[in-house]
Design a protein around this motif. Structure first.
Motif, PDB file in Angstrom:
ATOM      1  N   ARG A  52       0.804  -1.219   0.000  1.00 57.26           N
ATOM      2  CA  ARG A  52       0.000   0.000   0.000  1.00 57.26           C
ATOM      3  C   ARG A  52       0.843   1.278   0.000  1.00 57.26           C
ATOM      4  O   ARG A  52       0.329   2.345  -0.331  1.00 57.26           O
ATOM      5  N   THR A  53       2.084   1.162   0.412  1.00 56.58           N
ATOM      6  CA  THR A  53       2.926   2.343   0.601  1.00 56.58           C
ATOM      7  C   THR A  53       4.215   2.199  -0.194  1.00 56.58           C
ATOM      8  O   THR A  53       4.794   1.109  -0.256  1.00 56.58           O
ATOM      9  N   LEU A  54       4.659   3.291  -0.789  1.00 50.75           N
ATOM     10  CA  LEU A  54       5.920   3.328  -1.528  1.00 50.75           C
ATOM     11  C   LEU A  54       6.787   4.426  -0.937  1.00 50.75           C
ATOM     12  O   LEU A  54       6.344   5.571  -0.785  1.00 50.75           O
ATOM     13  N   ALA A  55       8.011   4.077  -0.573  1.00 49.89           N
ATOM     14  CA  ALA A  55       8.963   5.065  -0.060  1.00 49.89           C
ATOM     15  C   ALA A  55       9.960   5.419  -1.148  1.00 49.89           C
ATOM     16  O   ALA A  55      10.350   4.570  -1.951  1.00 49.89           O
ATOM     17  N   SER A  56      10.364   6.694  -1.190  1.00 50.39           N
ATOM     18  CA  SER A  56      11.352   7.156  -2.175  1.00 50.39           C
ATOM     19  C   SER A  56      12.468   7.913  -1.467  1.00 50.39           C
ATOM     20  O   SER A  56      12.219   8.764  -0.616  1.00 50.39           O
ATOM     21  N   GLY A  57      13.692   7.587  -1.809  1.00 51.22           N
ATOM     22  CA  GLY A  57      14.856   8.282  -1.267  1.00 51.22           C
ATOM     23  C   GLY A  57      15.492   9.138  -2.343  1.00 51.22           C
ATOM     24  O   GLY A  57      15.709   8.670  -3.466  1.00 51.22           O
ATOM     25  N   SER A  58      15.791  10.387  -2.016  1.00 48.87           N
ATOM     26  CA  SER A  58      16.252  11.337  -3.028  1.00 48.87           C
ATOM     27  C   SER A  58      17.589  11.968  -2.671  1.00 48.87           C
ATOM     28  O   SER A  58      17.960  12.074  -1.506  1.00 48.87           O
ATOM     29  N   GLU A  64      22.755  13.470   0.362  1.00 45.99           N
ATOM     30  CA  GLU A  64      21.993  12.602  -0.531  1.00 45.99           C
ATOM     31  C   GLU A  64      21.540  11.313   0.140  1.00 45.99           C
ATOM     32  O   GLU A  64      22.342  10.604   0.743  1.00 45.99           O
ATOM     33  N   CYS A  65      20.260  10.996   0.028  1.00 46.60           N
ATOM     34  CA  CYS A  65      19.724   9.712   0.496  1.00 46.60           C
ATOM     35  C   CYS A  65      19.952   8.686  -0.611  1.00 46.60           C
ATOM     36  O   CYS A  65      19.528   8.893  -1.748  1.00 46.60           O
ATOM     37  N   LYS A  66      20.608   7.586  -0.275  1.00 42.82           N
ATOM     38  CA  LYS A  66      21.006   6.609  -1.288  1.00 42.82           C
ATOM     39  C   LYS A  66      20.111   5.378  -1.357  1.00 42.82           C
ATOM     40  O   LYS A  66      20.010   4.736  -2.401  1.00 42.82           O
ATOM     41  N   SER A  67      19.454   5.020  -0.242  1.00 42.50           N
ATOM     42  CA  SER A  67      18.679   3.790  -0.248  1.00 42.50           C
ATOM     43  C   SER A  67      17.611   3.841   0.829  1.00 42.50           C
ATOM     44  O   SER A  67      17.812   4.428   1.890  1.00 42.50           O
ATOM     45  N   VAL A  68      16.448   3.227   0.538  1.00 41.74           N
ATOM     46  CA  VAL A  68      15.364   3.091   1.511  1.00 41.74           C
ATOM     47  C   VAL A  68      14.864   1.650   1.473  1.00 41.74           C
ATOM     48  O   VAL A  68      14.933   0.983   0.435  1.00 41.74           O
ATOM     49  N   ALA A  69      14.343   1.160   2.608  1.00 38.71           N
ATOM     50  CA  ALA A  69      13.851  -0.218   2.664  1.00 38.71           C
ATOM     51  C   ALA A  69      12.937  -0.391   3.864  1.00 38.71           C
ATOM     52  O   ALA A  69      13.212   0.130   4.945  1.00 38.71           O
ATOM     53  N   ALA A 127      13.867   2.050   6.912  1.00 36.85           N
ATOM     54  CA  ALA A 127      15.250   2.490   7.081  1.00 36.85           C
ATOM     55  C   ALA A 127      15.695   3.303   5.880  1.00 36.85           C
ATOM     56  O   ALA A 127      15.209   3.113   4.761  1.00 36.85           O
ATOM     57  N   SER A 128      16.624   4.223   6.125  1.00 39.05           N
ATOM     58  CA  SER A 128      17.200   5.033   5.049  1.00 39.05           C
ATOM     59  C   SER A 128      18.677   5.234   5.336  1.00 39.05           C
ATOM     60  O   SER A 128      19.111   5.193   6.489  1.00 39.05           O
ATOM     61  N   CYS A 129      19.458   5.454   4.284  1.00 38.81           N
ATOM     62  CA  CYS A 129      20.888   5.715   4.464  1.00 38.81           C
ATOM     63  C   CYS A 129      21.319   6.831   3.528  1.00 38.81           C
ATOM     64  O   CYS A 129      20.609   7.173   2.578  1.00 38.81           O
ATOM     65  N   SER A 130      22.496   7.400   3.794  1.00 38.98           N
ATOM     66  CA  SER A 130      22.856   8.636   3.119  1.00 38.98           C
ATOM     67  C   SER A 130      24.356   8.791   2.932  1.00 38.98           C
ATOM     68  O   SER A 130      25.168   8.104   3.569  1.00 38.98           O
ATOM     69  N   ARG A 131      24.669   9.734   2.081  1.00 34.43           N
ATOM     70  CA  ARG A 131      26.059  10.138   1.892  1.00 34.43           C
ATOM     71  C   ARG A 131      26.617  10.788   3.152  1.00 34.43           C
ATOM     72  O   ARG A 131      27.831  10.911   3.300  1.00 34.43           O
ATOM     73  N   HIS A 143      29.433   4.125  10.213  1.00 31.88           N
ATOM     74  CA  HIS A 143      30.223   4.102   8.977  1.00 31.88           C
ATOM     75  C   HIS A 143      31.101   5.351   8.905  1.00 31.88           C
ATOM     76  O   HIS A 143      30.719   6.427   9.370  1.00 31.88           O
ATOM     77  N   SER A 144      32.267   5.204   8.289  1.00 32.12           N
ATOM     78  CA  SER A 144      33.193   6.334   8.172  1.00 32.12           C
ATOM     79  C   SER A 144      33.088   7.037   6.821  1.00 32.12           C
ATOM     80  O   SER A 144      33.725   8.070   6.607  1.00 32.12           O
ATOM     81  N   GLN A 145      32.265   6.472   5.909  1.00 28.63           N
ATOM     82  CA  GLN A 145      32.107   7.061   4.582  1.00 28.63           C
ATOM     83  C   GLN A 145      30.641   6.918   4.125  1.00 28.63           C
ATOM     84  O   GLN A 145      29.793   6.381   4.836  1.00 28.63           O
ATOM     85  N   ASP A 146      30.390   7.404   2.927  1.00 25.34           N
ATOM     86  CA  ASP A 146      29.103   7.322   2.246  1.00 25.34           C
ATOM     87  C   ASP A 146      28.480   5.927   2.396  1.00 25.34           C
ATOM     88  O   ASP A 146      29.119   4.926   2.109  1.00 25.34           O
ATOM     89  N   VAL A 147      27.208   5.853   2.838  1.00 21.45           N
ATOM     90  CA  VAL A 147      26.504   4.578   2.939  1.00 21.45           C
ATOM     91  C   VAL A 147      25.701   4.376   1.660  1.00 21.45           C
ATOM     92  O   VAL A 147      24.812   5.163   1.337  1.00 21.45           O
ATOM     93  N   LYS A 148      26.026   3.329   0.932  1.00 19.11           N
ATOM     94  CA  LYS A 148      25.470   3.113  -0.409  1.00 19.11           C
ATOM     95  C   LYS A 148      24.159   2.347  -0.428  1.00 19.11           C
ATOM     96  O   LYS A 148      23.317   2.563  -1.303  1.00 19.11           O
ATOM     97  N   CYS A 149      23.981   1.414   0.504  1.00 17.86           N
ATOM     98  CA  CYS A 149      22.870   0.487   0.387  1.00 17.86           C
ATOM     99  C   CYS A 149      22.478  -0.048   1.753  1.00 17.86           C
ATOM    100  O   CYS A 149      23.327  -0.185   2.643  1.00 17.86           O
TER     101      CYS A 149
END
Length: 420
Positions: A88-94, A147-152, A161-165, A189-195
């Protein structure tokens, strides 16, 4: 031997397409893009599915069509999308650092009472409304600084959950009336989180980063969300080998031709001075294994060593597959009506070399084996393949159907068939 058959080339985004995901309860496929839109495609499966594991190439094909183009309010690239388990719900990371939450609602009409205008009206289960619904952003989650890189969504839909640069991983609790409460911000994390990826049955969250590590976190009953293990790759790559009876299509896709080998020799690519970025993650359907893909083009398999939430994970396989970064992994249950207990399902990989590769995974006492089943070279022409996603539904229909998104903006749909 199975092969990948192209069954649909869908209307393209105007800029690179970054992610594709099938709805788990409805006949919908979603994609997102640098053009800041989300596209929804509807599909109809054949009325008489094949009785075999894989259909023949001549069997009726699913029919896909563009259902809706959702023009988001995101200011930059929509990098990631994810359906909730109930569909029913869709999440978007931008890249604008926000997370959008989308639901199908009945738009407010002009003649409604002023105090009711714009009131959120979710679809109520059991109610049959004839009014046309629109996908609207019912909540925008803010907090990331980059930047948000991934959502789940978690397997029960209770958490997002979401992760970011900005090196952070956020966990949001889903509450009634499209309300979300941040319950954890992890900055390990010490750097950009990709996924990020959720365990398919438990509240265990994996995150992958430019810092070359995979972090595993869970909600400690005696504390808060906490990191319980850092995974760091150590195994050298095992070369990919094909049996002598492999079909020509598989050999052509996975074994470089003399021309390609010569072209690679001409490329003066300096070796990585840093450890490889981990771009992609996927848990096995049974939750006992985790796959990861990185800059070096290899797929690594990690095995859980116990049944406790904080049981350790160990690297058991590193298979050389792609010649460029692996941007996406997707793990599907076996399409077999009666799979063996050792059958771990199908793992698809895709990345910067333009290939899509599908493996059959099997467990044994000391590890796991990966047998290449099918592969496509230049799946999106000369473009990178940014995402692959299996059709995985509650009703088990559509297993073996795979979608892909490319840097060329196109969205394609494939299926595993017994012959081409």
């Amino acid at each position: 031997m199975p092969q990948l058959q192209l069954i649909a080339e869908l209307p393209s985004h105007s800029e690179p397409a970054w992610a594709v995901t099938f709805n788990p309860t409805r006949s919908l496929l979603a994609s997102c893009s640098t053009d800041r839109s989300i596209r929804l495609f509807s599909y109809i499966l054949p009325s008489s599915p094949s009785a075999d594991n894989f259909p023949s190439s001549s069997d009726p094909k699913p029919v896909f069509s563009l259902n809706k183009v959702v023009s988001t309010d995101h200011k930059r690239t929509v990098r990631s999308i994810a359906w909730s388990p109930d569909g029913r719900t869709l999440a978007s990371g931008s890249f604008d650092s926000t997370v959008g939450v989308w639901e199908e609602v009945i738009p407010s009409s002009d003649n409604e009472d002023e105090d009711q205008e714009g009131v959120y009206k979710p679809d109520v289960e059991g109610e049959d409304s004839k009014e046309e619904k629109e996908w609207e952003c019912v909540t925008t989650l803010e907090g990331h600084e980059s930047e948000c890189k991934s959502v789940a969504f978690s397997s029960d839909g209770a958490l997002l959950a979401s992760c970011s640069r900005d090196k952070s991983v956020w966990v949001w609790e889903v509450q009634p009336d499209a309300d979300f409460e941040c319950i954890a911000v992890m900055m390990e994390h010490s750097q950009d989180v990709k996924c990020i990826a959720w365990h398919p049955h438990e509240e265990i969250l994996a995150s992958a980063s430019y810092d070359s590590h995979i972090h595993l976190a869970f909600d400690d009953p005696d504390s808060d969300w906490m990191l319980f293990q850092k995974l760091h790759a150590k195994l050298p790559p095992t070369p990919l080998t094909l049996s002598h009876d492999s079909p020509a299509s598989l050999i052509n896709a996975l074994i470089p031709s003399p021309v390609e080998k010569e072209a690679d020799k001409q490329l003066d690519v300096p070796p990585l001075e840093e450890e490889e970025t981990v771009w992609s993650l996927a848990f096995s359907p049974d939750g006992g294994y985790l796959a990861s893909g990185g800059d070096l083009g290899g797929i690594r398999i990690w095995k859980r060593q116990g049944n406790q939430p904080d049981s350790t994970w160990t690297e058991v396989l590193h298979l050389a597959v792609h010649t460029r970064s692996i941007f996406s992994l997707a793990w599907s249950p076996s399409p077999s009506p009666s799979p063996e207990p050792t059958d771990l399902g199908l793992l698809a990989s895709a990345g910067g070399d333009g290939k899509i590769v599908v493996f059959q995974l099997t467990s044994f006492e000391s590890g796991v084996s990966m047998k290449p089943l099918a592969a496509i070279k230049d799946a999106h022409g000369v473009s990178d393949v940014n995402s692959v996603g299996w059709c995985i539904r509650e009703d088990k229909k559509g297993l073996g159907i795979l979608s892909s998104a490319g840097d060329d903006g196109s969205v394609k749909v494939w299926r595993l068939v017994s012959d081409v």
